[in-house]
Each structure stands twice: as C-alpha cells, then as structure tokens.
Design a protein around this motif. Structure first.
Motif, PDB file in Angstrom:
ATOM      1  N   MET A   1       0.822  -1.195   0.000  1.00 52.85           N
ATOM      2  CA  MET A   1       0.000   0.000   0.000  1.00 52.85           C
ATOM      3  C   MET A   1       0.864   1.257   0.000  1.00 52.85           C
ATOM      4  O   MET A   1       0.546   2.251  -0.669  1.00 52.85           O
ATOM      5  N   SER A   2       1.970   1.232   0.727  1.00 55.32           N
ATOM      6  CA  SER A   2       2.888   2.376   0.702  1.00 55.32           C
ATOM      7  C   SER A   2       3.449   2.564  -0.706  1.00 55.32           C
ATOM      8  O   SER A   2       3.599   3.697  -1.175  1.00 55.32           O
ATOM      9  N   ALA A   3       3.763   1.462  -1.373  1.00 53.78           N
ATOM     10  CA  ALA A   3       4.278   1.542  -2.739  1.00 53.78           C
ATOM     11  C   ALA A   3       3.228   2.119  -3.685  1.00 53.78           C
ATOM     12  O   ALA A   3       3.550   2.922  -4.575  1.00 53.78           O
ATOM     13  N   ARG A   4       1.976   1.756  -3.498  1.00 49.54           N
ATOM     14  CA  ARG A   4       0.900   2.286  -4.348  1.00 49.54           C
ATOM     15  C   ARG A   4       0.734   3.785  -4.144  1.00 49.54           C
ATOM     16  O   ARG A   4       0.556   4.540  -5.103  1.00 49.54           O
ATOM     17  N   VAL A   5       0.773   4.224  -2.890  1.00 47.48           N
ATOM     18  CA  VAL A   5       0.659   5.653  -2.597  1.00 47.48           C
ATOM     19  C   VAL A   5       1.831   6.411  -3.220  1.00 47.48           C
ATOM     20  O   VAL A   5       1.647   7.459  -3.857  1.00 47.48           O
ATOM     21  N   LEU A   6       3.038   5.885  -3.069  1.00 47.99           N
ATOM     22  CA  LEU A   6       4.221   6.540  -3.616  1.00 47.99           C
ATOM     23  C   LEU A   6       4.131   6.630  -5.135  1.00 47.99           C
ATOM     24  O   LEU A   6       4.420   7.682  -5.731  1.00 47.99           O
ATOM     25  N   ALA A   7       3.729   5.540  -5.787  1.00 41.75           N
ATOM     26  CA  ALA A   7       3.604   5.541  -7.244  1.00 41.75           C
ATOM     27  C   ALA A   7       2.563   6.555  -7.698  1.00 41.75           C
ATOM     28  O   ALA A   7       2.773   7.288  -8.671  1.00 41.75           O
ATOM     29  N   THR A   8       1.437   6.623  -6.997  1.00 45.62           N
ATOM     30  CA  THR A   8       0.378   7.568  -7.367  1.00 45.62           C
ATOM     31  C   THR A   8       0.858   9.004  -7.260  1.00 45.62           C
ATOM     32  O   THR A   8       0.592   9.831  -8.136  1.00 45.62           O
TER      33      THR A   8
END
Length: 262
Positions: free
Chosen positions: A125-132
């Motif tokens: 989820m942290s990776a998804r937020v960072l990518a977004t």
C-alpha cells in the motif's frame, strides 16, 4: 517478443513456472515475454507465493473496467478556464492529472512502479501511494484524493502515509485554502529518504557494536556482532558520502545550465 496483453494461458504458465521454482527470467523465456512484464504481473497480483492465474485474470479485467479516459481540452480551448486536470472550471480541483499518456500505458507504468517498490521491501500500500504521487503531475494529493484514486479505505492510506513519512520519502504541507493537509513529492524526496536510510544503518551499527561489547569480542556471537557493526558503519558512511556527492554534482549542473541561459 510478442506484444499485447498477457493472455489467460500466459498467466497459467506463469503460475506453473512459479510452482516449479523457476526464476522470473526463466518464466519470461518460457512464455516469450519481457522480464519486466513477468515481474510486474507477479508483483501486482500477490507476489510469487500468492500468485494465481484465475485471480490475476479477474483483477486485470477489473482494473481495465476502472480505467477512466483522460479528458483533454480542445486545441483552441482557453487553458485559463480549466483546472490543472483539464476537466472542469478553475478551482474545481488542484490535485493535477495523472501523468499524460495512453491510460492503459500509464496504468501499466503505475503497476510496474508499485511492483519495483515492493521488491525493495516497501509494503504494497505504501508503494501504491508513492507511485500515485510520483505519477501525478502536481506531485501532491490529499488523503481523500488518495482514497478516491486507489479505491481503498482511509485507514489504509493513513498507515501508508505514516510509513512513507517515517522513511522521509514524502512530506506533508498544509493547504491554507481548504484547511487540510496534502502529501507531497518533491525533488529532494529520495535524497532525504537515502539519508534516513543511512541514519538507520548508523543506528544498527551502534546497536551491534554495543552488543559486541556486552558479549565480549572473544565470543563467537560478540565477534559476529562486531563485524555486523563494522559493516553497517561503513555502508552508512558511504551512503552519506554518495548523497553529498550527488548534491554537489546536481548543484554544479544547475549552475552550468544557468550560465548557458541568455
């Protein structure tokens, strides 16, 4: 190598390869696809231990249904009357569009970015937020906007934000117009994150060396901790030196560009 999307048969062969203990490179060769395609496919569908062909196929179809077309103003439209996203009056929103491009390609890029970050050890989820955040032109979103874009709960976003802040990969700003906080990616995000990691290595080195003194350098465990401490001390110092060199090089390159400007 063939282009186009992965088929259900491709996904079944990926699942078989994972079950057989093949590497991603071997699986990519087996299905005649780029290594990056296999890595991204597995990373966004549960990882090597949880990947299932049927479930991956269903998730891909669901993502395709959720994709929204990118609306762009007509060539003669007055950009002053449009918000940054190009779809509505000024002031209607200030988060900015996801990076321009084919929506499917942008989605693939987002999934690939997420998979790479997960591979470095970042929670999904942290990776998804960072990518977004990185793929949003403004590099800035509120918690509510992240919830809407990622279609997850506020609690999930809050936890991810906390993890990213702890690693100093993002920062928060106060939006005075709407009295809410926004989460921001800036040019120095990775620099700060790198230095935070270097500090963590220093903390580990201190702990290991203190443990070595407690156990005694003559004991096998004490000697082991002493070596660990030396290693992380060296790595931490090297990371700081590399970051400082990058900063000097960046400042020098910026100065050179400034000189060339008329």
């Amino acid at each position: 190598m063939p282009g186009g999307r992965l088929t259900h048969q491709d996904r079944e062969r990926i699942a078989e390869g994972l079950a057989d203990g093949l590497t991603y490179t071997e699986i990519a060769a087996r299905i005649d696809r780029p290594l990056s395609t296999v890595t991204r496919e597995v990373g966004r569908n549960g990882g090597p231990d949880s990947y299932r062909a049927d479930r991956a196929e269903q998730a891909t179809r669901a993502r395709a249904r959720r994709q929204r077309p990118v609306h762009r103003p007509a060539p003669d439209a007055d950009p002053g009357h449009l918000r940054e996203g190009g779809t509505g009056p000024a002031g209607a929103g200030d988060s900015g569009p996801v990076a321009a491009g084919d929506p499917g390609a942008v989605r693939e890029l987002e999934d690939g970015f997420t998979a790479v970050m997960v591979g470095t050890g970042l929670p999904r989820m942290s990776a998804r937020v960072l990518a977004t955040l990185y793929l949003t032109d403004s590099g800035s979103l509120s918690a509510a906007e992240l919830v809407e874009r990622l279609e997850v709960s506020p609690a999930s976003v809050s936890k991810a934000i906390g993890q990213l802040e702890q690693q100093e990969l993002i920062r928060r700003d106060r939006d005075p117009r709407r009295r809410r906080e926004r989460y921001v990616i800036d040019a120095d995000a990775w620099f700060r994150g790198w230095l935070a990691s270097a500090r963590q290595n220093g903390t580990l080195a201190d702990f290991a060396q203190a443990g070595a003194r407690t156990l005694g350098p003559g004991s096998p465990a004490g000697a082991r901790l002493h070596d660990i401490g030396d290693f992380f001390r060296h790595v931490g110092q090297a990371m700081v030196q590399a970051a400082e060199q990058w900063q000097r090089d960046r400042a020098g390159a910026s100065g050179a560009r400034d000189v060339q400007l008329p």
